[in-house]
Design an enzyme around this catalytic site. Structure first.
Site, short mmCIF file in Angstrom:
data_model
loop_
_atom_site.label_atom_id
_atom_site.label_comp_id
_atom_site.label_asym_id
_atom_site.label_seq_id
_atom_site.Cartn_x
_atom_site.Cartn_y
_atom_site.Cartn_z
CG PHE A 277 -1.96 0.65 1.26
CD1 PHE A 277 -3.45 0.06 0.81
CD2 PHE A 277 -2.32 2.17 1.37
CE1 PHE A 277 -4.48 0.61 0.65
CE2 PHE A 277 -3.53 2.62 1.09
CZ PHE A 277 -4.47 2.02 1.10
CD GLU B 191 -3.24 -7.05 4.84
OE1 GLU B 191 -2.60 -6.04 4.66
OE2 GLU B 191 -4.50 -7.21 5.11
CB VAL C 6 0.03 3.86 7.96
CG1 VAL C 6 -1.32 3.71 8.20
CG2 VAL C 6 0.55 2.35 8.21
N GLY D 226 -9.25 10.84 6.55
CA GLY D 226 -10.23 11.51 7.13
C GLY D 226 -10.94 10.47 8.34
CB THR D 227 -11.92 7.17 8.45
OG1 THR D 227 -11.00 6.49 8.24
CG2 THR D 227 -12.88 7.87 7.20
CG HIS E 21 -8.66 2.54 7.78
ND1 HIS E 21 -9.60 1.51 7.74
CD2 HIS E 21 -7.72 2.44 6.71
CE1 HIS E 21 -9.06 0.72 7.03
NE2 HIS E 21 -8.00 1.08 6.49
NE ARG F 158 8.70 11.54 9.14
CZ ARG F 158 8.28 12.87 8.95
NH1 ARG F 158 8.20 13.43 7.68
NH2 ARG F 158 8.44 13.62 9.99
N1 INI Z 1 -2.63 0.16 4.51
C1 INI Z 1 -1.19 0.73 4.39
O1 INI Z 1 -0.02 0.21 4.29
N2 INI Z 1 -1.17 2.19 4.40
C2 INI Z 1 -2.41 2.81 4.46
O2 INI Z 1 -2.26 4.08 4.62
C3 INI Z 1 -3.59 2.11 4.49
N3 INI Z 1 -4.77 2.73 4.43
O3 INI Z 1 -4.68 4.18 4.66
O4 INI Z 1 -5.98 2.20 4.41
C4 INI Z 1 -3.52 0.54 4.33
N4 INI Z 1 -4.68 -0.03 4.26
C5 INI Z 1 -4.72 -1.27 3.95
C6 INI Z 1 -4.61 -2.19 5.03
O5 INI Z 1 -3.20 -2.33 5.64
C7 INI Z 1 -5.00 -3.74 4.45
O6 INI Z 1 -3.99 -4.27 3.69
C8 INI Z 1 -6.38 -3.69 4.08
O7 INI Z 1 -7.24 -3.47 5.03
C9 INI Z 1 -6.77 -5.40 3.77
O8 INI Z 1 -6.68 -6.25 5.12
#
Ligand code: INI
Length: 157
Positions: free
Chosen positions: A24, A60, A83, A87-88, A90, A129
């Site tokens: 991600f 994961e 990460v 806005g949430t 999450h 970074r």
């Molecule tokens: N995963 C990340 O590594 N960085 C993020 O910013 C992120 N956001 O923002 O949602 C993110 N989400 C995915 C998460 O790690 C899982 O792969 C997904 O939920 C499936 O399990």
């Protein structure tokens, strides 16, 4: 008075590293992975002693790190991901669970885990970074893992 002081150096001696990378925000994570590998090689690690396991995202990463640690194949794990706050809530769940999970892997498997998971408020902070004005946290995590391996090895002597 003589105080024994132990500090790990940054010289690799046949040390095997497992890198776990969350894909991600791949544009940023690619820079973290490249810098981690580059800095390990600069410090004497050979390519055959580095393995990279990609997973979908930061959530994961702990499970993948746990499997790598449990395999007994590596002296250290390097966790890389990005990460970015939205806005949430999450962000807090993903970043918190990743951080806690990695700390647990380190303690359960008695193996250093270099923490190179960026937890940032914006893409700009992530770029800073990942090889620009705040250095590269992938390289920092790799060297922290190497230093810790070498410091702990002296305890076992
Ligand atoms: N995963 C990340 O590594 N960085 C993020 O910013 C992120 N956001 O923002 O949602 C993110 N989400 C995915 C998460 O790690 C899982 O792969 C997904 O939920 C499936 O399990």
């Amino acid at each position: 008075m003589s105080i024994k002081s132990i500090r790990g150096n940054l010289v690799a001696k046949q040390t095997r590293f497992g890198i776990v990378a969350g894909r991600f925000n791949e544009f940023i994570v690619g820079q973290l992975v490249a810098a981690a590998i580059d800095s390990l090689i600069q410090h004497g690690v050979t390519e055959k002693d580095i393995e990279v396991l990609y997973v979908p995202g930061a959530f994961e990463i702990p499970l993948a790190a746990k499997r790598m640690a449990a395999s007994g194949e590596y002296q250290a794990i390097i966790a890389l991901g990005t990460v970015i706050r939205g806005g949430t809530p999450h962000f807090d769940y993903v970043a918190g669970s990743c951080t806690r999970g990695l700390a647990e892997v380190q303690m359960t498997y008695d193996i250093p885990v270099g923490f190179g998971v960026l937890t940032v408020d914006s893409i700009e902070q992530a770029i800073e970074r990942a090889g620009t004005k705040a250095g590269n946290k992938g390289a920092d995590a790799a060297l922290a893992a190497l230093e810790t391996v070498n410091a702990l090895a002296q305890l076992e002597d």
